[in-house]
Structures are given as structure tokens and as C-alpha cells.
Design a protein around this motif. Structure first.
Motif, PDB file in Angstrom:
ATOM      1  N   SER A  95      10.374  -4.094  26.511  1.00 43.32           N
ATOM      2  CA  SER A  95      10.887  -5.099  27.448  1.00 43.32           C
ATOM      3  C   SER A  95       9.713  -5.926  27.955  1.00 43.32           C
ATOM      4  N   GLU A  96      10.017  -7.067  28.557  1.00 41.93           N
ATOM      5  CA  GLU A  96       8.941  -7.904  29.084  1.00 41.93           C
ATOM      6  C   GLU A  96       8.135  -7.154  30.137  1.00 41.93           C
ATOM      7  N   ARG A  97       8.826  -6.394  30.970  1.00 41.11           N
ATOM      8  CA  ARG A  97       8.128  -5.648  32.023  1.00 41.11           C
ATOM      9  C   ARG A  97       7.223  -4.575  31.424  1.00 41.11           C
ATOM     10  N   LYS A  98       7.738  -3.820  30.438  1.00 44.94           N
ATOM     11  CA  LYS A  98       6.910  -2.777  29.824  1.00 44.94           C
ATOM     12  C   LYS A  98       5.725  -3.375  29.068  1.00 44.94           C
ATOM     13  N   ALA A  99       5.931  -4.519  28.440  1.00 36.90           N
ATOM     14  CA  ALA A  99       4.823  -5.187  27.758  1.00 36.90           C
ATOM     15  C   ALA A  99       3.733  -5.549  28.760  1.00 36.90           C
ATOM     16  N   GLU A 100       4.139  -6.029  29.928  1.00 38.67           N
ATOM     17  CA  GLU A 100       3.171  -6.337  30.986  1.00 38.67           C
ATOM     18  C   GLU A 100       2.459  -5.072  31.456  1.00 38.67           C
ATOM     19  N   TYR A 101       3.217  -3.978  31.604  1.00 34.89           N
ATOM     20  CA  TYR A 101       2.621  -2.715  32.032  1.00 34.89           C
ATOM     21  C   TYR A 101       1.576  -2.223  31.031  1.00 34.89           C
ATOM     22  N   ILE A 102       1.907  -2.315  29.745  1.00 35.02           N
ATOM     23  CA  ILE A 102       0.996  -1.841  28.699  1.00 35.02           C
ATOM     24  C   ILE A 102      -0.304  -2.652  28.722  1.00 35.02           C
ATOM     25  N   ARG A 103      -0.175  -3.950  28.876  1.00 38.28           N
ATOM     26  CA  ARG A 103      -1.383  -4.779  28.909  1.00 38.28           C
ATOM     27  C   ARG A 103      -2.189  -4.538  30.182  1.00 38.28           C
ATOM     28  N   ASP A 104      -1.520  -4.311  31.298  1.00 39.06           N
ATOM     29  CA  ASP A 104      -2.229  -4.014  32.536  1.00 39.06           C
ATOM     30  C   ASP A 104      -2.966  -2.679  32.438  1.00 39.06           C
ATOM     31  N   LEU A 105      -2.313  -1.695  31.814  1.00 41.83           N
ATOM     32  CA  LEU A 105      -2.966  -0.401  31.599  1.00 41.83           C
ATOM     33  C   LEU A 105      -4.208  -0.567  30.736  1.00 41.83           C
ATOM     34  N   ALA A 106      -4.075  -1.315  29.646  1.00 44.97           N
ATOM     35  CA  ALA A 106      -5.214  -1.531  28.754  1.00 44.97           C
ATOM     36  C   ALA A 106      -6.351  -2.248  29.480  1.00 44.97           C
ATOM     37  N   ALA A 107      -5.990  -3.272  30.265  1.00 43.85           N
ATOM     38  CA  ALA A 107      -7.011  -3.999  31.026  1.00 43.85           C
ATOM     39  C   ALA A 107      -7.688  -3.093  32.047  1.00 43.85           C
ATOM     40  N   THR A 166      -1.920   5.473  39.761  1.00 43.52           N
ATOM     41  CA  THR A 166      -0.764   4.762  40.311  1.00 43.52           C
ATOM     42  C   THR A 166      -1.109   3.358  40.785  1.00 43.52           C
ATOM     43  N   SER A 167      -2.391   2.998  40.748  1.00 40.66           N
ATOM     44  CA  SER A 167      -2.767   1.610  41.030  1.00 40.66           C
ATOM     45  C   SER A 167      -2.414   0.702  39.855  1.00 40.66           C
ATOM     46  N   VAL A 168      -2.130   1.308  38.704  1.00 45.07           N
ATOM     47  CA  VAL A 168      -1.726   0.553  37.515  1.00 45.07           C
ATOM     48  C   VAL A 168      -0.220   0.335  37.570  1.00 45.07           C
ATOM     49  N   ARG A 169       0.207  -0.884  37.320  1.00 45.08           N
ATOM     50  CA  ARG A 169       1.643  -1.191  37.311  1.00 45.08           C
ATOM     51  C   ARG A 169       2.346  -0.350  36.251  1.00 45.08           C
ATOM     52  N   GLY A 170       3.484   0.206  36.639  1.00 37.83           N
ATOM     53  CA  GLY A 170       4.269   0.984  35.684  1.00 37.83           C
ATOM     54  C   GLY A 170       3.969   2.465  35.678  1.00 37.83           C
ATOM     55  N   ILE A 171       2.956   2.897  36.420  1.00 38.60           N
ATOM     56  CA  ILE A 171       2.637   4.320  36.494  1.00 38.60           C
ATOM     57  C   ILE A 171       2.908   4.808  37.918  1.00 38.60           C
ATOM     58  N   GLY A 172       3.892   5.662  38.058  1.00 39.23           N
ATOM     59  CA  GLY A 172       4.223   6.234  39.358  1.00 39.23           C
ATOM     60  C   GLY A 172       3.628   7.621  39.517  1.00 39.23           C
ATOM     61  N   ARG A 173       3.919   8.234  40.627  1.00 40.54           N
ATOM     62  CA  ARG A 173       3.329   9.541  40.917  1.00 40.54           C
ATOM     63  C   ARG A 173       3.739  10.595  39.895  1.00 40.54           C
ATOM     64  N   TRP A 174       5.028  10.610  39.491  1.00 34.40           N
ATOM     65  CA  TRP A 174       5.480  11.616  38.531  1.00 34.40           C
ATOM     66  C   TRP A 174       4.708  11.499  37.221  1.00 34.40           C
ATOM     67  N   THR A 175       4.539  10.276  36.720  1.00 33.06           N
ATOM     68  CA  THR A 175       3.792  10.067  35.478  1.00 33.06           C
ATOM     69  C   THR A 175       2.354  10.534  35.640  1.00 33.06           C
ATOM     70  N   ALA A 176       1.757  10.223  36.781  1.00 28.26           N
ATOM     71  CA  ALA A 176       0.375  10.648  37.027  1.00 28.26           C
ATOM     72  C   ALA A 176       0.275  12.171  37.074  1.00 28.26           C
ATOM     73  N   GLU A 177       1.253  12.827  37.691  1.00 26.76           N
ATOM     74  CA  GLU A 177       1.237  14.294  37.748  1.00 26.76           C
ATOM     75  C   GLU A 177       1.416  14.910  36.368  1.00 26.76           C
ATOM     76  N   MET A 178       2.297  14.324  35.540  1.00 29.97           N
ATOM     77  CA  MET A 178       2.451  14.823  34.170  1.00 29.97           C
ATOM     78  C   MET A 178       1.140  14.670  33.405  1.00 29.97           C
ATOM     79  N   PHE A 179       0.424  13.590  33.675  1.00 29.38           N
ATOM     80  CA  PHE A 179      -0.868  13.381  33.021  1.00 29.38           C
ATOM     81  C   PHE A 179      -1.878  14.439  33.461  1.00 29.38           C
ATOM     82  N   LEU A 180      -1.903  14.736  34.752  1.00 30.78           N
ATOM     83  CA  LEU A 180      -2.816  15.778  35.235  1.00 30.78           C
ATOM     84  C   LEU A 180      -2.522  17.120  34.573  1.00 30.78           C
ATOM     85  N   ILE A 181      -1.237  17.407  34.373  1.00 32.10           N
ATOM     86  CA  ILE A 181      -0.858  18.683  33.769  1.00 32.10           C
ATOM     87  C   ILE A 181      -1.158  18.693  32.279  1.00 32.10           C
TER      88      ILE A 181
END
Length: 205
Positions: free
Chosen positions: A89-101, A126-141
Motif C-alpha cells: 500500500s502507499e502507506r506501507k511503501a512510505e514506512y519501508i522507505r522511512d525505515l531504510a532511511a 518506535t520513532s520510525v513510522r509504521g513500527i509500534g511497541r508490539w513490533t518493537a517487542e517482537m524484535f527484541l524477543i
């Protein structure tokens, strides 16, 4: 490779909590495994948000083919039209590019994570658009293998506690936090085994 703390955590959890001990024993010789590259792990989590596992894999395959190499600099330079053509989606495409940047500009910097506490890494992610706390916690695990993460927004965790310690219904977050206190400093391990108690296949994110 098994996390260095895993066996100690299992012993201490089993001594402190007989129910958890039973879950650990019935699970057999299994353990948490790291999911590898930080950028790829986070990018996959963004791709997979709010769509089925099968659909997410299809989009990811198209995306990785278009990128050729899924690494921050290359992805940050991909055109929005190319990303949208992969099924994002347009939003996810923006999120992916923001993450890469974020990786390119070192706003997201894995090199200093070993020295940071969990909450500081969560704040950074979570300062990156599209990454919330749950995603960050899954990453930590699942990527950093942090031993004491307790994702109280995870439905599987809440349901696992309800099945193991209650009438089978999902428990509240406050009730889950009470259980979490007894499992410190190994709440990651307790959470992982509760997931396993619901599904015999290892949980991966």
C-alpha cells in the motif's frame, strides 16, 4: 543457537512456578532462535502488518526480487511506483522507505543496541513510522533475544495465560502483568513457552 541464558531461565521458572515448569517440560528440547538481519526482520514486520501470512510472503517475495538485495541504502532509493507494484500500500511503501532511511542516517543504529536497555531500543524503533511497541517487542524477543520482554499487548500471550492458569479465556493486561512479576527476569522465556502451549510449532516473527 540456543540463547546463553535459556537453560538457567528454564530451571528458575520451573522452580518458581510449577505450572510453567509443566509447560516447559512438555515442550521438549526446543528454544528461541534469532531471526537474523535487523533491517530485514523489521522490513518483513512492516510488510506483514494486517494481512495474512500467505499474502505477506507473496508481497515480500516481489519486494525482495525488485530490491535484488534487501539492504537499507538500496531500499531507500527505490521508487514509490516500484514499491507499490510489489503489492505494498502507499502507506506501507512510505514506512519501508522511512525505515531504510532511518538505518542509512543511523537514526536506527543496531551497533549501539548491545549497550542499551530494552526501553531505549523500543523508543528508537518506535520513532520510525509504521513500527509500534508490539513490533518493537517482537524484535527484541526474536532478533536480539532479550531475556525479559513481556508483550502485554500480544493476544497469544494473554490467551496462553488464560488457558494455563484460568478458565481458558483471554486475561486482562493488568492480570497478565501480575503473572509477569513472578517470571522476572525471564519473561521472554515464559512468554515463548506460553505461545508454544497454544501451538506446537515454534513461534516466529
Amino acid at each position: 543457537m540456543k540463547p546463553s541464558y535459556w537453560d538457567q531461565a528454564c530451571r528458575e521458572l520451573s522452580r518458581a512456578d510449577p505450572v510453567m515448569g509443566g509447560i516447559i517440560k512438555s515442550a521438549g528440547a526446543v528454544h528461541l532462535i534469532s531471526r537474523g538481519d535487523a533491517f530485514v526482520t523489521l522490513a518483513r514486520s512492516v510488510v506483514g502488518q494486517q494481512i495474512s501470512v500467505k499474502a505477506a510472503q507473496t508481497v515480500w517475495d516481489r519486494f525482495s526480487k525488485a530490491a535484488r538485495t534487501v539492504e537499507p541504502l538500496r531500499v531507500s532509493r527505490m521508487r514509490m511506483t516500484t514499491l507499490r507494484a510489489c503489492g505494498l500500500s502507499e502507506r506501507k511503501a512510505e514506512y519501508i522507505r522511512d525505515l531504510a532511511a532511518g538505518f542509512v542516517q543511523q537514526r536506527v543504529n543496531p551497533e549501539h543496541w548491545p549497550q542499551l536497555p530494552d526501553d531505549a531500543i523500543i523508543d528508537e524503533l518506535t520513532s520510525v513510522r509504521g513500527i509500534g511497541r508490539w513490533t518493537a517487542e517482537m524484535f527484541l524477543i526474536f532478533n536480539l533475544l532479550r531475556p525479559d520482554v513481556f508483550p502485554v499487548d500480544d493476544i497469544g500471550l494473554l490467551r496462553g495465560i488464560g488457558v494455563a492458569y484460568g478458565d481458558g479465556s483471554k486475561v486482562s493486561r493488568s492480570h497478565a502483568n501480575e503473572f509477569g512479576e513472578r517470571w522476572r527476569p525471564w519473561r521472554t522465556v515464559a512468554t515463548w513457552y506460553l505461545w508454544r502451549s497454544l501451538d506446537p510449532l515454534p513461534v516466529e516473527y
